[in-house]
Design a protein around this motif. Structure first.
Motif, PDB file in Angstrom:
ATOM      1  N   LYS A   1       0.834  -1.213   0.000  1.00  0.00           N
ATOM      2  CA  LYS A   1       0.000   0.000   0.000  1.00  0.00           C
ATOM      3  C   LYS A   1       0.867   1.260   0.000  1.00  0.00           C
ATOM      4  N   ILE A   2       1.935   1.226   0.797  1.00  0.00           N
ATOM      5  CA  ILE A   2       2.836   2.387   0.857  1.00  0.00           C
ATOM      6  C   ILE A   2       3.472   2.643  -0.503  1.00  0.00           C
ATOM      7  N   ILE A   3       3.928   1.559  -1.145  1.00  0.00           N
ATOM      8  CA  ILE A   3       4.552   1.695  -2.471  1.00  0.00           C
ATOM      9  C   ILE A   3       3.560   2.218  -3.493  1.00  0.00           C
TER      10      ILE A   3
ATOM     11  N   LEU B   1       1.519   6.580  -6.976  1.00  0.00           N
ATOM     12  CA  LEU B   1       0.423   7.452  -7.404  1.00  0.00           C
ATOM     13  C   LEU B   1       0.769   8.921  -7.177  1.00  0.00           C
ATOM     14  N   THR B   2       1.419   9.195  -6.062  1.00  0.00           N
ATOM     15  CA  THR B   2       1.819  10.584  -5.762  1.00  0.00           C
ATOM     16  C   THR B   2       2.822  11.084  -6.786  1.00  0.00           C
ATOM     17  N   ILE B   3       3.836  10.245  -7.088  1.00  0.00           N
ATOM     18  CA  ILE B   3       4.844  10.627  -8.084  1.00  0.00           C
ATOM     19  C   ILE B   3       4.200  10.812  -9.456  1.00  0.00           C
TER      20      ILE B   3
ATOM     21  N   LEU C   1       3.383  18.547 -13.669  1.00  0.00           N
ATOM     22  CA  LEU C   1       4.526  19.197 -14.318  1.00  0.00           C
ATOM     23  C   LEU C   1       4.352  19.241 -15.832  1.00  0.00           C
ATOM     24  N   LEU C   2       3.852  18.152 -16.423  1.00  0.00           N
ATOM     25  CA  LEU C   2       3.624  18.126 -17.870  1.00  0.00           C
ATOM     26  C   LEU C   2       2.603  19.180 -18.291  1.00  0.00           C
TER      27      LEU C   2
END
Length: 454
Positions: free
Chosen positions: A158-160, A165-167, A174-175
């Motif tokens: 879940k953490i990964i 998803l955040t990244i 940014l795009l």
């Protein structure tokens, strides 16, 4: 009054002597040694708590004393040579013989008087079982540990996932910002240039149609190869391990108890097919083994599970363990077949198990130095003695068989080959100079189509 006291004292003395005599019966033997002797000599026909081929022997000393007024001397005579005791006209010995269907008990002249006393002590006062590792508790502990590990893995996953998803969200933002900046800084010259560029997939394909056709052709070739490869593996079921109607752990039987493969699969040595053993083969042992007493437990299974499977054997054969006789009411067992050669393939087990046994073992051990085998069956069927549920261990394709024939060396010095191939030795050495005198199966006809197909 004096007379009464005399009788009272005599009574106490008599009772004391009786108790001391009774106690001495049970104190003559070593129960722990008796347990070892009982298991080595008696368990094939007797148990302490239930009737088997012979009667239950728990408390047999007290029972004979109470019911028949017989002492341990009678038991010594019966155990050492029950036939001689019966022929002497002993009434109870003949009654027991008739009661248990005149099944003659083996004589044990090799047992000393002390050995018999030890056995009788064991039947009277069996020692408490030594504390052993509780398999069920071990399974529970392993289950808890596995559950905790699963929870930890789930939390890490879940953490990964949240991090990814955040990244991904940041990259998308940014795009979008970069796109806005490009639009703000775009000049008229760039706008005219963009008007000439392909803005859709159709335009792009039209502009580079030769590339598109090449990609489609490549995809077509890959699709044909995929279909061909899929068809080539039809009927190859490596790893197939179906559940059987009666659970049979080869690890317990062939692994822990060291039962030879050919004790059950006897026709592997004498016939084309290694048949599924009939239920009467199971009953050779399980007539007297009505419950599981081993220490090994498969994950998720307990003693009650194994006992229930043994009862399935009894139901299939029509065996009544209480009366120790067959009822005649049998139930067929629908075993699920695992290995099955196609109809157009000829394979003879006897040829490999007998004639090729040592050659196959040597070849396998040479190719697999870290997984050596001691039984020829394992070369094809894998480490069956470690399997709880038997599975197909190899591909069993034509290529797999041919590779084996090309690498398995034939013992040209054994009596049969030395005589049968006497005139071929020189020819084979000239035909296969690179073999340095070592001849493989393919050199003596192991790749001829008619050997396996007809």
């Amino acid at each position: 009054m004096i007379s009464w006291r005399k009788h009272y004292k005599r009574g106490l003395i008599a009772i004391g002597l009786l108790l001391s005599t009774s106690a001495s019966i049970y104190a003559q033997g070593d129960a722990k040694n008796g347990e070892k002797l009982f298991k080595a000599n008696c368990t094939a026909c007797h148990a302490l708590d239930k009737q088997m081929v012979g009667p239950a022997l728990g408390g047999i000393v007290e029972k004979l004393k109470t019911e028949q007024n017989l002492d341990t001397d009678w038991l010594h005579k019966w155990i050492k040579d029950n036939k001689a005791l019966r022929e002497s006209g002993d009434k109870y010995a003949n009654e027991i013989f008739a009661k248990f269907n005149k099944v003659e008990m083996l004589p044990f002249p090799n047992l000393s008087d002390q050995d018999i006393n030890d056995i009788l002590e064991y039947t009277t006062n069996p020692p408490a079982p030594e504390p052993a590792a509780d398999a069920a508790a071990a399974v529970d502990t392993n289950s808890v540990a596995a559950l905790e590990a699963a929870k930890k893995d789930s939390l890490n996953s879940k953490i990964i996932l949240i991090s990814l998803l955040t990244i991904g969200g940041l990259l998308l933002w940014l795009l979008l910002r970069l796109r806005q900046l490009v639009k703000l800084q775009q000049t008229d010259e760039l706008a005219g240039l963009n008007a000439t560029r392909a803005t859709s997939f159709a335009d792009l394909y039209k502009k580079y149609d030769y590339v598109g056709k090449g990609i489609l052709a490549l995809l077509g070739i890959l699709a044909c190869y995929g279909i061909w490869n899929w068809m080539m593996w039809i009927g190859v079921y490596k790893g197939y391990k179906p559940e059987q109607p009666i659970h049979f752990s080869h690890k317990i039987h062939a692994g822990d108890n060291k039962i030879d493969c050919q004790l059950c699969h006897s026709s592997a040595k004498y016939g084309k097919v290694s048949e599924i053993p009939s239920m009467n083969v199971c009953m050779n042992c399980h007539r007297n083994i009505s419950e599981y007493k081993g220490k090994y437990m498969e994950p998720g299974k307990d003693k009650a599970f194994y006992d229930a499977e043994i009862q399935k054997i009894y139901a299939a054969t029509g065996w009544d363990p209480g009366k120790q006789q067959y009822t005649g009411k049998t139930q067929p067992v629908e075993w699920v077949r695992i290995h099955n050669m196609p109809d157009f393939v000829y394979f003879n087990h006897a040829q490999h198990v007998v004639a090729g046994e040592q050659a196959i073992i040597n070849s396998h051990n040479k190719k697999n130095p870290n997984a050596k085998i001691d039984v020829v069956c394992k070369a094809c069927h894998g480490q069956v003695d470690t399997m709880n549920v038997v599975q197909m261990a190899n591909d069993f394709t034509m290529g797999w068989c041919i590779e084996c024939h090309r690498t398995t060396e034939v013992d040209m010095n054994n009596g049969y080959n030395k005589e049968y191939f006497k005139n071929l030795h020189d020819k084979l050495k000239k035909q296969y100079p690179q073999s340095e005198g070592k001849i493989t199966v393919d050199a003596i006809g192991g790749l001829e189509c008619g050997k396996c197909h007809y």
